[in-house]
Motif scaffolding. Structure first.
Motif, mmCIF file in Angstrom:
data_model
loop_
_atom_site.group_PDB
_atom_site.id
_atom_site.type_symbol
_atom_site.label_atom_id
_atom_site.label_comp_id
_atom_site.label_asym_id
_atom_site.label_seq_id
_atom_site.Cartn_x
_atom_site.Cartn_y
_atom_site.Cartn_z
ATOM 1 N N VAL A 353 46.066 28.178 49.001
ATOM 2 C CA VAL A 353 47.500 28.207 48.508
ATOM 3 C C VAL A 353 47.719 28.632 47.131
ATOM 4 N N LEU A 354 46.581 28.368 46.414
ATOM 5 C CA LEU A 354 46.658 29.116 44.855
ATOM 6 C C LEU A 354 46.711 30.636 44.889
ATOM 7 N N LEU A 355 46.100 31.167 45.662
ATOM 8 C CA LEU A 355 45.678 32.601 45.619
ATOM 9 C C LEU A 355 46.866 33.273 46.255
ATOM 10 N N GLU A 356 47.539 32.895 47.322
ATOM 11 C CA GLU A 356 48.660 33.498 48.013
ATOM 12 C C GLU A 356 49.601 34.419 46.863
ATOM 13 N N PRO A 357 50.248 33.918 45.911
ATOM 14 C CA PRO A 357 51.091 34.426 45.299
ATOM 15 C C PRO A 357 50.521 35.464 44.130
ATOM 16 N N MET A 358 49.302 35.655 44.156
ATOM 17 C CA MET A 358 48.596 36.457 43.098
ATOM 18 C C MET A 358 48.779 37.896 43.358
ATOM 19 N N PRO A 359 48.615 38.875 42.444
ATOM 20 C CA PRO A 359 48.402 40.310 42.695
ATOM 21 C C PRO A 359 47.109 40.668 43.448
ATOM 22 N N ARG A 360 47.132 41.994 44.048
ATOM 23 C CA ARG A 360 46.140 42.053 44.914
ATOM 24 C C ARG A 360 44.670 42.093 44.282
ATOM 25 N N ILE A 361 44.483 42.614 43.157
ATOM 26 C CA ILE A 361 43.026 42.820 42.496
ATOM 27 C C ILE A 361 42.797 41.348 42.061
ATOM 28 N N LEU A 362 43.683 40.610 41.398
ATOM 29 C CA LEU A 362 43.333 39.223 41.146
ATOM 30 C C LEU A 362 43.335 38.064 42.144
ATOM 31 N N ALA A 363 43.964 38.217 43.367
ATOM 32 C CA ALA A 363 43.780 37.406 44.446
ATOM 33 C C ALA A 363 42.288 37.845 45.126
ATOM 34 N N ALA A 364 41.882 39.019 45.001
ATOM 35 C CA ALA A 364 40.468 39.521 45.411
ATOM 36 C C ALA A 364 39.254 38.842 44.720
ATOM 37 N N VAL A 405 37.633 43.694 52.552
ATOM 38 C CA VAL A 405 37.724 43.062 51.086
ATOM 39 C C VAL A 405 37.273 41.750 51.015
ATOM 40 N N ALA A 406 38.201 40.940 51.994
ATOM 41 C CA ALA A 406 38.127 39.327 51.952
ATOM 42 C C ALA A 406 36.632 39.233 52.441
ATOM 43 N N VAL A 407 35.990 39.843 53.389
ATOM 44 C CA VAL A 407 34.520 39.485 54.064
ATOM 45 C C VAL A 407 33.599 40.167 52.781
ATOM 46 N N LEU A 408 33.859 41.106 51.856
ATOM 47 C CA LEU A 408 33.153 41.454 50.733
ATOM 48 C C LEU A 408 33.187 40.177 49.769
ATOM 49 N N ALA A 409 34.227 39.691 49.643
ATOM 50 C CA ALA A 409 34.362 38.523 48.407
ATOM 51 C C ALA A 409 33.570 37.359 49.122
ATOM 52 N N TYR A 410 33.425 37.128 50.478
ATOM 53 C CA TYR A 410 32.732 36.066 50.787
ATOM 54 C C TYR A 410 31.122 36.480 50.882
ATOM 55 N N ILE A 453 26.975 39.271 38.878
ATOM 56 C CA ILE A 453 28.346 38.792 39.382
ATOM 57 C C ILE A 453 29.481 39.922 38.594
ATOM 58 N N ALA A 454 29.049 40.508 37.482
ATOM 59 C CA ALA A 454 29.768 41.570 36.915
ATOM 60 C C ALA A 454 29.816 42.979 37.948
ATOM 61 N N ILE A 455 28.722 43.347 38.400
ATOM 62 C CA ILE A 455 28.571 44.194 39.476
ATOM 63 C C ILE A 455 29.513 44.158 40.760
ATOM 64 N N GLY A 456 29.394 43.085 41.041
ATOM 65 C CA GLY A 456 30.050 42.419 42.296
ATOM 66 C C GLY A 456 31.596 42.250 41.917
ATOM 67 N N ALA A 457 32.309 42.079 40.666
ATOM 68 C CA ALA A 457 33.572 42.095 40.390
ATOM 69 C C ALA A 457 34.013 43.544 40.446
ATOM 70 N N VAL A 458 33.144 44.521 39.676
ATOM 71 C CA VAL A 458 33.649 45.745 39.716
ATOM 72 C C VAL A 458 33.632 46.712 41.138
ATOM 73 N N ALA A 459 32.544 46.075 41.902
ATOM 74 C CA ALA A 459 32.933 46.667 43.445
ATOM 75 C C ALA A 459 33.923 45.919 44.076
ATOM 76 N N LEU A 460 34.185 44.886 43.960
ATOM 77 C CA LEU A 460 35.318 44.400 44.555
ATOM 78 C C LEU A 460 36.728 44.910 44.291
ATOM 79 N N SER A 461 36.985 45.170 42.593
ATOM 80 C CA SER A 461 38.182 45.873 42.380
ATOM 81 C C SER A 461 38.187 47.258 42.958
#
Length: 471
Positions: A353-364, A405-410, A453-461
């Motif tokens: 519920v919290l993520l749904e209204p966020m911009p794409r990168i922030l939501a990811a 992207v969703a699976v990558l985040a998982y 975590i930093a590498i993952g954040a860059v990769a996900l973006s």
């Protein structure tokens, strides 16, 4: 590899760190208290694929079921029963390695390898970590990593390092690959199947991230080894680099005999057979425990160890692993408390519920951060996938993200915090085998986790910006 309770020093008790059992028990209390305040709720589930998976948009409140004093203590028993596979695997590994230790074959083989590489310890350590990372990348070593921790300790002793380095050479090597799991059917494969993606799709992208994670891990490990090689006092374990009983072991054999070669050849053949069983027959914890019984019995025959002596060695080795084995059940008890109180689904639904209204990168990135934290509660990759991915995949469609992207985040969230989460039986057993207190391990590994975590954040973006698709 022998093992006793870590750090029973004669120092002032006021200055000593709490034992891993004490920390886990405190976390269990916190979890139990939380069940009185977090609303209970549940998703509906389907088991069409044989695994109970949540149905999106099916969340509803259920009557509260907070943890009572009776439930609290029964959760420990339930945790021990639920973790029986890992517990008996750890005990069996302890017994088998006691028999192997008696032969001196592994120690002699490692010394021979060191001599052949002319004491190029960094080259050897990089090679060992890389091999284990490849095994982790293909999903062959998540649980089996426990079996190889004693070998890492032997390598560390041979190079006069410490127990942290011994555990890290094996564990961090394996998890540098497992965190990405490019060809792991349990993490990536299962997650992509739930999300409706082709199995192992996006492999090229995951491979790039894997290389970045592996390089950062090797550099971090080599830097630590260089530091303690110059000054042992800079070890996170202080003036006691190994448990007393490990230091008291007999010296490493200098001669690599024909019988040593036969024992190692037999061990290698058995492990190769296990890998075949994993991919062809779906083998798991129980088969690995059985295999180590076969390894110990075969080794006893090769070494001509009498039946009574074999039993003595095996039981003594299993006893030395009791600390490492039982801690797995206590870690599992935390999950039992939260599951029985129906609060896990509430947490997942609240984040969605919290993520749904966020911009794409922030939501990811929000999905990513959530999974990093959620993995500390549910360290099982398949368990986390069954709860999270059915919610996050359709949420990604709504936000405008690809399901990849969703699976990558998982993937990243499930993988990275495995190297610190105290609810992971694999981690707690691995560091306990090496005699490393969890707090000391946390101090050592936290900077590396931040890098991951930093590498993952860059990769996900990047994945969001390029709309990483199913292929």
């Amino acid at each position: 590899m022998k093992r006793t309770e870590p750090d029973t020093p004669t120092v002032d008790k006021k200055k000593s760190l709490p034992d891993s059992y004490v920390l886990l028990f405190a976390m269990l209390i916190i979890a139990a208290v939380a069940t009185w305040f977090v609303p209970a709720g549940s998703f509906e589930r389907t088991s069409d694929s044989g695994v109970a998976m949540v149905i999106p948009d099916s969340y509803s409140s259920v009557p509260a079921n907070p943890t009572t004093l009776y439930d609290f203590f029964m959760s420990i028993q339930s945790g021990l029963i639920g973790s029986a596979g890992i517990i008996f695997l750890v005990l069996t590994i302890g017994g088998a390695f006691a028999v192997l230790d008696h032969t001196g074959a592994i120690q002699a083989g490692i010394m021979q390898l060191i001599k052949r590489t002319r004491s190029k310890k960094y080259a050897l350590i990089v090679a060992v970590s890389t091999v284990f990372s490849i095994a982790g990348f293909i999903g062959a070593l998540q649980t089996a990593v426990i079996a190889f921790i004693p070998i890492g300790i032997i390598i560390a002793r041979a190079f006069k390092l410490d127990a942290v380095a011994g555990v890290a050479i094996i564990y961090l090597g394996a998890y540098a690959g497992y965190t990405i799991g490019g060809l792991d059917p349990i993490t990536t494969g299962f997650g992509q199947e739930i999300a409706g993606l082709p199995i192992f799709s996006g492999l090229w992208f995951r491979s790039i991230v894997y290389v970045a994670i592996l390089i950062s891990t090797i550099l971090y490990l080599c830097r630590y080894i260089s530091r303690i090689s110059k000054d042992q006092g800079r070890s996170v374990l202080g003036s006691t680099p190994f448990p007393t009983d490990v230091d008291a072991n007999t010296s490493i054999p200098e001669v690599f005999t024909r019988r040593h070669k036969i024992v190692l050849g037999y061990f290698t053949l058995c492990m190769a057979g296990y890998l075949v069983g994993v991919f062809k027959l779906g083998w798991g914890l129980n088969e690995m425990a059985g295999l180590f019984l076969v390894i110990s019995l075969g080794t006893a025959l090769i070494e001509r160890i009498s039946a009574n002596h074999y039993v003595h060695l095996f039981v003594k080795g299993a006893q030395s692993m009791l600390y490492a084995a039982l801690i797995v059940g206590l870690a599992r008890a935390i999950v039992v408390v939260l599951e029985d109180a129906y609060v896990l689904d509430t947490i997942v639904n609240s984040i969605a519920v919290l993520l749904e209204p966020m911009p794409r990168i922030l939501a990811a990135l929000g999905m990513y951060v959530f999974n990093l934290g959620f993995n500390i509660i549910i360290s099982s990759a398949s368990g986390q996938a069954a709860i999270v991915v059915p919610v996050m995949a359709p949420l990604a469609d709504t936000i405008g993200l690809t399901r990849q992207v969703a699976v990558l985040a998982y993937n990243f969230g499930d993988g990275f915090t495995n190297i610190i989460t105290p609810t992971s039986g694999i981690l707690m057993a691995s560091i306990a085998i090496g005699g490393v207190p969890w707090i000391k391990w946390l101090k050592f590994v936290m900077p590396l986790l931040c890098i991951w975590i930093a590498i993952g954040a860059v990769a996900l973006s990047v994945a969001v910006m390029i709309d990483l698709g199913p292929f």
